[in-house]
Design an enzyme around this catalytic site. Sequence first.
Site, PDB file in Angstrom:
ATOM      1  CB  THR A 116      -0.920   0.036   1.236  1.00 44.04           C
ATOM      2  OG1 THR A 116      -1.563   1.315   1.294  1.00 44.04           O
ATOM      3  CG2 THR A 116      -0.163  -0.151   2.534  1.00 44.04           C
ATOM      4  CE1 TYR A 140      -3.947  -2.112   5.148  1.00 42.15           C
ATOM      5  CE2 TYR A 140      -3.588   0.115   4.352  1.00 42.15           C
ATOM      6  CZ  TYR A 140      -3.804  -1.215   4.102  1.00 42.15           C
ATOM      7  OH  TYR A 140      -3.878  -1.657   2.810  1.00 42.15           O
TER       8      TYR A 140
HETATM    9  N1  UFG Z   1     -13.321  10.878   1.412  1.00 42.59           N
HETATM   10  C1  UFG Z   1     -14.339  11.801   1.588  1.00 42.59           C
HETATM   11  N2  UFG Z   1     -15.559  11.346   1.954  1.00 42.59           N
HETATM   12  C2  UFG Z   1     -15.826  10.022   2.171  1.00 42.59           C
HETATM   13  C3  UFG Z   1     -14.777   9.093   1.964  1.00 42.59           C
HETATM   14  C4  UFG Z   1     -13.537   9.557   1.597  1.00 42.59           C
HETATM   15  O1  UFG Z   1     -14.154  13.010   1.427  1.00 42.59           O
HETATM   16  O2  UFG Z   1     -16.962   9.671   2.525  1.00 42.59           O
HETATM   17  C5  UFG Z   1     -12.003  11.360   0.967  1.00 42.59           C
HETATM   18  C6  UFG Z   1     -10.904  10.999   1.930  1.00 42.59           C
HETATM   19  O3  UFG Z   1     -10.754  11.991   2.907  1.00 42.59           O
HETATM   20  C7  UFG Z   1      -9.710  10.884   0.998  1.00 42.59           C
HETATM   21  C8  UFG Z   1     -10.312  10.421  -0.331  1.00 42.59           C
HETATM   22  O4  UFG Z   1     -11.693  10.716  -0.232  1.00 42.59           O
HETATM   23  O5  UFG Z   1      -9.147  12.127   0.805  1.00 42.59           O
HETATM   24  C9  UFG Z   1     -10.154   8.938  -0.576  1.00 42.59           C
HETATM   25  O6  UFG Z   1     -10.594   8.240   0.573  1.00 42.59           O
HETATM   26  P1  UFG Z   1     -10.801   6.658   0.604  1.00 42.59           P
HETATM   27  O7  UFG Z   1     -11.322   6.340   1.973  1.00 42.59           O
HETATM   28  O8  UFG Z   1     -11.582   6.221  -0.571  1.00 42.59           O
HETATM   29  O9  UFG Z   1      -9.341   6.099   0.412  1.00 42.59           O
HETATM   30  P2  UFG Z   1      -8.031   6.381   1.269  1.00 42.59           P
HETATM   31  O10 UFG Z   1      -7.192   7.289   0.418  1.00 42.59           O
HETATM   32  O11 UFG Z   1      -8.287   6.824   2.642  1.00 42.59           O
HETATM   33  O12 UFG Z   1      -7.514   4.907   1.456  1.00 42.59           O
HETATM   34  C10 UFG Z   1      -6.884   4.206   0.460  1.00 42.59           C
HETATM   35  C11 UFG Z   1      -7.040   2.700   0.686  1.00 42.59           C
HETATM   36  C12 UFG Z   1      -6.300   2.288   1.922  1.00 42.59           C
HETATM   37  C13 UFG Z   1      -4.904   2.788   1.855  1.00 42.59           C
HETATM   38  C14 UFG Z   1      -4.885   4.275   1.676  1.00 42.59           C
HETATM   39  C15 UFG Z   1      -3.497   4.836   1.595  1.00 42.59           C
HETATM   40  O13 UFG Z   1      -8.398   2.364   0.795  1.00 42.59           O
HETATM   41  O14 UFG Z   1      -6.310   0.880   2.010  1.00 42.59           O
HETATM   42  O15 UFG Z   1      -5.558   4.598   0.481  1.00 42.59           O
HETATM   43  O16 UFG Z   1      -3.521   6.166   1.974  1.00 42.59           O
HETATM   44  F1  UFG Z   1      -4.240   2.513   2.986  1.00 42.59           F
END
Ligand code: UFG
Length: 324
Positions: A116, A140
């Site tokens: 990741t 994680y």
């Molecule tokens: N976001 C929102 N609203 C939501 C969900 C997400 O604004 O309801 C934003 C988050 O703040 C982030 C972006 O959308 O900026 C993407 O969020 P996700 O939750 O879809 O994905 P992440 O970037 O948090 O997580 C992903 C993978 C993880 C990994 C991570 C690494 O799902 O497994 O990237 O940073 F660890």
Amino acid sequence: MKICVTGGAGYIGSHVCKALAEAGHEVVVYDNLSTGHRSFVRWGPFRHGDIRDTARFRACLREFKPDGIIHFAASAYVGESVVDPGKYFSNNVGGTLSILEAMRDEGCPAIVVSGTCAVYGEPKEVPIAESCPPNPINPYGASKLFMERMLADFATAHDVRWMSLRYFNAAGSSPRGEIGELHEPETHLIPRVMFAALGSIDAIDIFGTDYPTPDGTCIRDYIHVDDLARAHIRALEHLVDGGESMALNLGTERGASVREIIRGVEKISGRQVPARAMERRAGDPAVLVADAAKAREVLGWKAERNLETMLEDAWNFLTARKDA
Ligand code: UFG
């Protein structure tokens, strides 16, 4: 090749099984179904088991004698890892140790694991290359980095080759829509924006509108799950051909902001997406975009599907299920 896919009933694992079968490889899925779906196991036999049950996993290797393992079975919620770190170290670190011990004992020579971009933490520069020092900011990311450390040490001591594929944000689904992103609970941005478009949630919460980005919202490098699937097959072929073990980034090298995703979903769905600005979510870096030059060089791989395709495929999967 004969391949054992741990976590093959999950989102990315099931897409890899499909791609392996379509490329003429033989697949066995090993999964405890804690988060995976039995209905996603369609491309080979299924063995129900936990990766931490070394005897059971060893029996699976003895039965199938795979040329390699592709390992997805892991816990993958950043937020949950902060409140329940033990689960992450047990499942991700302990589980991978169990797999490595079984591989050593049964003489299985190669493993590709799900890494990741969370291993980089708050990056000092973007795009992020593998030369960027890892510095995870949550359990994680730490558990996935420790997995890589174990792989390297087992490779030194035993005859095991490994590759960790550090993906950025997996998205989309198989274009036929039979498998896709189906997490419980669903926390990821793209499916949640689609839930808001479909009216199954009131609105999408935008976590932070004051980031130092052009529209104030976080930027991520979304990559199509089928592009990821191709990279896993290439990675295993590389190892089976005697290639070097290493960690590689997988991304499109293009970022999209939360607001751009919302606009993209509005365009492909023809619906308005109600959205509300909220506080920042803890632990979210402003911008995460991959430098994937090394994957191009080592695997001859590059992402082929753009954001519009990812959103269309994800939309088709979700709406097909809703109508079902
Ligand atoms: N976001 C929102 N609203 C939501 C969900 C997400 O604004 O309801 C934003 C988050 O703040 C982030 C972006 O959308 O900026 C993407 O969020 P996700 O939750 O879809 O994905 P992440 O970037 O948090 O997580 C992903 C993978 C993880 C990994 C991570 C690494 O799902 O497994 O990237 O940073 F660890």
